[in-house]
Design a protein around this motif. Structure first.
Motif, PDB file in Angstrom:
ATOM      1  N   GLY A  36       0.816  -1.227   0.048  1.00 42.94           N
ATOM      2  CA  GLY A  36      -0.124   0.121   0.071  1.00 42.94           C
ATOM      3  C   GLY A  36       0.842   1.330   0.103  1.00 42.94           C
ATOM      4  O   GLY A  36       0.312   2.372   0.043  1.00 42.94           O
ATOM      5  N   ILE A  37       2.145   1.057  -0.377  1.00 46.86           N
ATOM      6  CA  ILE A  37       2.858   2.318  -0.421  1.00 46.86           C
ATOM      7  C   ILE A  37       2.651   3.180  -1.485  1.00 46.86           C
ATOM      8  O   ILE A  37       2.792   4.448  -1.882  1.00 46.86           O
ATOM      9  CB  ILE A  37       4.365   2.132  -0.252  1.00 46.86           C
ATOM     10  CG1 ILE A  37       4.672   1.127   1.025  1.00 46.86           C
ATOM     11  CG2 ILE A  37       5.436   3.261  -0.247  1.00 46.86           C
ATOM     12  CD1 ILE A  37       4.804   1.998   2.351  1.00 46.86           C
ATOM     13  N   VAL A  38       2.527   2.306  -2.769  1.00 47.46           N
ATOM     14  CA  VAL A  38       2.058   2.939  -4.030  1.00 47.46           C
ATOM     15  C   VAL A  38       0.589   2.483  -4.472  1.00 47.46           C
ATOM     16  O   VAL A  38       0.035   1.359  -4.188  1.00 47.46           O
ATOM     17  CB  VAL A  38       3.210   2.275  -5.014  1.00 47.46           C
ATOM     18  CG1 VAL A  38       2.603   2.887  -6.412  1.00 47.46           C
ATOM     19  CG2 VAL A  38       4.288   2.808  -4.537  1.00 47.46           C
ATOM     20  N   LYS A  39      -0.209   3.295  -4.812  1.00 38.73           N
ATOM     21  CA  LYS A  39      -1.655   2.885  -5.192  1.00 38.73           C
ATOM     22  C   LYS A  39      -1.797   2.392  -6.844  1.00 38.73           C
ATOM     23  O   LYS A  39      -2.265   1.674  -7.034  1.00 38.73           O
ATOM     24  CB  LYS A  39      -2.435   4.028  -5.174  1.00 38.73           C
ATOM     25  CG  LYS A  39      -2.561   4.721  -3.689  1.00 38.73           C
ATOM     26  CD  LYS A  39      -3.462   4.119  -3.080  1.00 38.73           C
ATOM     27  CE  LYS A  39      -3.870   4.854  -1.499  1.00 38.73           C
ATOM     28  NZ  LYS A  39      -2.991   4.452  -0.585  1.00 38.73           N
ATOM     29  N   ASP A  40      -0.992   3.125  -7.598  1.00 35.40           N
ATOM     30  CA  ASP A  40      -0.855   2.651  -9.019  1.00 35.40           C
ATOM     31  C   ASP A  40       0.376   2.956  -9.517  1.00 35.40           C
ATOM     32  O   ASP A  40       1.358   3.932  -9.448  1.00 35.40           O
ATOM     33  CB  ASP A  40      -1.600   3.772  -9.652  1.00 35.40           C
ATOM     34  CG  ASP A  40      -1.894   3.572 -11.139  1.00 35.40           C
ATOM     35  OD1 ASP A  40      -1.643   2.158 -11.535  1.00 35.40           O
ATOM     36  OD2 ASP A  40      -2.305   4.283 -11.887  1.00 35.40           O
ATOM     37  N   LEU A  41       1.156   1.901 -10.256  1.00 33.76           N
ATOM     38  CA  LEU A  41       2.593   1.718 -10.739  1.00 33.76           C
ATOM     39  C   LEU A  41       2.768   2.638 -12.003  1.00 33.76           C
ATOM     40  O   LEU A  41       3.766   2.808 -12.313  1.00 33.76           O
ATOM     41  CB  LEU A  41       2.994   0.383 -11.025  1.00 33.76           C
ATOM     42  CG  LEU A  41       3.282  -0.400  -9.836  1.00 33.76           C
ATOM     43  CD1 LEU A  41       3.582  -1.788 -10.198  1.00 33.76           C
ATOM     44  CD2 LEU A  41       4.280   0.199  -9.095  1.00 33.76           C
TER      45      LEU A  41
END
Length: 148
Positions: free
Chosen positions: A102-107
Protein backbone atom coordinates in the motif's frame (compact mmCIF):
# COMPACT_ATOMS: atom_id res chain seq x y z
CA UNK A 1 -49.62 20.42 1.39
CA UNK A 2 -50.01 17.33 -0.70
CA UNK A 3 -47.97 16.04 -3.60
CA UNK A 4 -50.68 17.01 -6.06
CA UNK A 5 -50.44 20.63 -4.85
CA UNK A 6 -46.79 20.91 -5.91
CA UNK A 7 -46.03 22.90 -9.01
CA UNK A 8 -42.88 24.47 -10.43
CA UNK A 9 -41.94 28.03 -9.53
CA UNK A 10 -43.40 30.66 -11.85
CA UNK A 11 -41.09 31.30 -14.79
CA UNK A 12 -38.99 28.17 -14.26
CA UNK A 13 -40.71 26.25 -17.05
CA UNK A 14 -40.53 27.69 -20.55
CA UNK A 15 -42.44 26.34 -23.52
CA UNK A 16 -40.38 25.16 -26.46
CA UNK A 17 -40.45 27.36 -29.56
CA UNK A 18 -42.35 25.28 -32.14
CA UNK A 19 -41.19 26.67 -35.45
CA UNK A 20 -42.58 26.01 -38.89
CA UNK A 21 -46.06 25.04 -37.69
CA UNK A 22 -48.22 27.42 -39.70
CA UNK A 23 -48.75 31.16 -39.93
CA UNK A 24 -51.04 31.29 -36.91
CA UNK A 25 -48.24 30.11 -34.61
CA UNK A 26 -46.23 33.26 -35.23
CA UNK A 27 -43.26 31.11 -36.22
CA UNK A 28 -44.50 29.87 -39.59
CA UNK A 29 -43.44 30.71 -43.14
CA UNK A 30 -39.67 31.22 -42.79
CA UNK A 31 -39.56 29.52 -39.38
CA UNK A 32 -37.62 32.37 -37.69
CA UNK A 33 -34.74 31.96 -40.15
CA UNK A 34 -35.38 35.06 -42.21
CA UNK A 35 -35.19 35.02 -45.99
CA UNK A 36 -32.62 33.32 -48.21
CA UNK A 37 -28.99 32.76 -47.40
CA UNK A 38 -26.66 30.16 -46.00
CA UNK A 39 -28.04 30.34 -42.46
CA UNK A 40 -31.59 29.71 -43.64
CA UNK A 41 -30.70 26.43 -45.35
CA UNK A 42 -30.62 23.06 -43.68
CA UNK A 43 -27.14 22.26 -42.42
CA UNK A 44 -26.31 25.94 -42.77
CA UNK A 45 -24.54 26.24 -39.44
CA UNK A 46 -20.78 26.26 -39.97
CA UNK A 47 -18.35 25.03 -37.36
CA UNK A 48 -16.21 27.05 -35.02
CA UNK A 49 -13.24 28.49 -36.87
CA UNK A 50 -15.04 28.71 -40.21
CA UNK A 51 -14.25 32.07 -41.80
CA UNK A 52 -16.54 32.07 -44.81
CA UNK A 53 -14.18 30.21 -47.08
CA UNK A 54 -11.16 32.33 -46.18
CA UNK A 55 -8.22 30.24 -44.98
CA UNK A 56 -8.86 29.85 -41.23
CA UNK A 57 -6.42 31.27 -38.71
CA UNK A 58 -5.51 27.80 -37.43
CA UNK A 59 -4.26 26.88 -40.90
CA UNK A 60 -2.66 30.26 -41.70
CA UNK A 61 -0.32 30.26 -38.71
CA UNK A 62 2.92 28.30 -39.20
CA UNK A 63 3.36 25.13 -37.16
CA UNK A 64 6.68 24.33 -35.51
CA UNK A 65 8.11 21.47 -33.53
CA UNK A 66 6.29 18.49 -32.15
CA UNK A 67 4.94 17.20 -28.88
CA UNK A 68 6.27 14.06 -27.31
CA UNK A 69 3.42 14.01 -24.77
CA UNK A 70 1.84 10.73 -25.93
CA UNK A 71 5.12 8.93 -25.21
CA UNK A 72 5.83 10.55 -21.84
CA UNK A 73 6.56 8.09 -19.05
CA UNK A 74 4.82 8.79 -15.79
CA UNK A 75 6.37 7.04 -12.82
CA UNK A 76 4.93 6.25 -9.43
CA UNK A 77 7.14 8.21 -7.02
CA UNK A 78 8.48 6.77 -3.76
CA UNK A 79 10.94 8.47 -1.41
CA UNK A 80 13.52 6.70 0.73
CA UNK A 81 11.63 7.69 3.88
CA UNK A 82 8.63 5.71 2.55
CA UNK A 83 10.81 2.61 2.11
CA UNK A 84 11.68 2.72 5.82
CA UNK A 85 8.07 1.76 6.62
CA UNK A 86 8.47 -1.73 5.13
CA UNK A 87 12.24 -2.19 5.38
CA UNK A 88 11.94 -4.66 8.28
CA UNK A 89 9.31 -6.81 6.55
CA UNK A 90 11.02 -7.45 3.20
CA UNK A 91 14.60 -7.98 2.00
CA UNK A 92 14.09 -7.17 -1.67
CA UNK A 93 11.94 -4.18 -2.54
CA UNK A 94 10.20 -4.43 -5.92
CA UNK A 95 7.37 -2.39 -7.44
CA UNK A 96 5.00 -5.29 -6.77
CA UNK A 97 5.84 -5.44 -3.04
CA UNK A 98 5.26 -1.69 -2.70
CA UNK A 99 1.89 -2.13 -4.40
CA UNK A 100 0.93 -4.98 -2.06
CA UNK A 101 2.01 -3.06 1.06
CA UNK A 102 0.00 0.00 0.00
CA UNK A 103 2.96 2.37 -0.33
CA UNK A 104 2.03 2.90 -3.99
CA UNK A 105 -1.57 3.05 -5.21
CA UNK A 106 -0.85 2.73 -8.96
CA UNK A 107 2.41 1.80 -10.70
CA UNK A 108 1.58 3.76 -13.89
CA UNK A 109 4.61 3.30 -16.22
CA UNK A 110 6.90 2.04 -13.48
CA UNK A 111 8.48 3.05 -10.19
CA UNK A 112 10.98 5.81 -9.50
CA UNK A 113 12.75 6.15 -6.18
CA UNK A 114 13.75 9.62 -5.02
CA UNK A 115 16.28 10.51 -2.32
CA UNK A 116 14.12 12.38 0.20
CA UNK A 117 14.89 11.03 3.68
CA UNK A 118 17.45 8.54 4.95
CA UNK A 119 17.54 4.75 4.65
CA UNK A 120 18.06 2.77 7.86
CA UNK A 121 19.52 -0.56 6.74
CA UNK A 122 21.03 -2.35 3.77
CA UNK A 123 18.44 -3.50 1.22
CA UNK A 124 18.15 -4.63 -2.38
CA UNK A 125 15.90 -2.47 -4.53
CA UNK A 126 14.51 -3.36 -7.95
CA UNK A 127 13.09 -0.29 -9.67
CA UNK A 128 12.48 1.22 -13.10
CA UNK A 129 14.26 4.50 -12.33
CA UNK A 130 16.17 6.05 -9.44
CA UNK A 131 17.62 9.46 -8.66
CA UNK A 132 21.36 9.92 -8.11
CA UNK A 133 20.90 10.97 -4.48
CA UNK A 134 18.75 7.92 -3.72
CA UNK A 135 21.30 5.64 -5.39
CA UNK A 136 24.13 7.13 -3.32
CA UNK A 137 22.20 6.84 -0.06
CA UNK A 138 21.26 3.20 -0.66
CA UNK A 139 24.81 2.26 -1.68
CA UNK A 140 26.31 4.15 1.29
CA UNK A 141 24.55 1.79 3.74
CA UNK A 142 25.62 -1.25 1.70
CA UNK A 143 22.46 -1.75 -0.31
CA UNK A 144 22.13 -2.78 -3.95
CA UNK A 145 20.03 -1.25 -6.72
CA UNK A 146 18.88 -3.10 -9.80
CA UNK A 147 17.22 -1.12 -12.60
CA UNK A 148 14.63 -3.31 -14.31
Amino acid sequence: MKINDLKPAPGSKKKAKRIGRGLGSGHGRYATKGLKGQKSRSGGAKGAGFEGGQMPLQRRVPKRGFSNAPFKKEYAIVNLEDLNKIIDEVDIITPETLLQKGIVKDLKDGLKILGNGEIKKSITVKTNAISKSALQKIQSVGGKVEVI
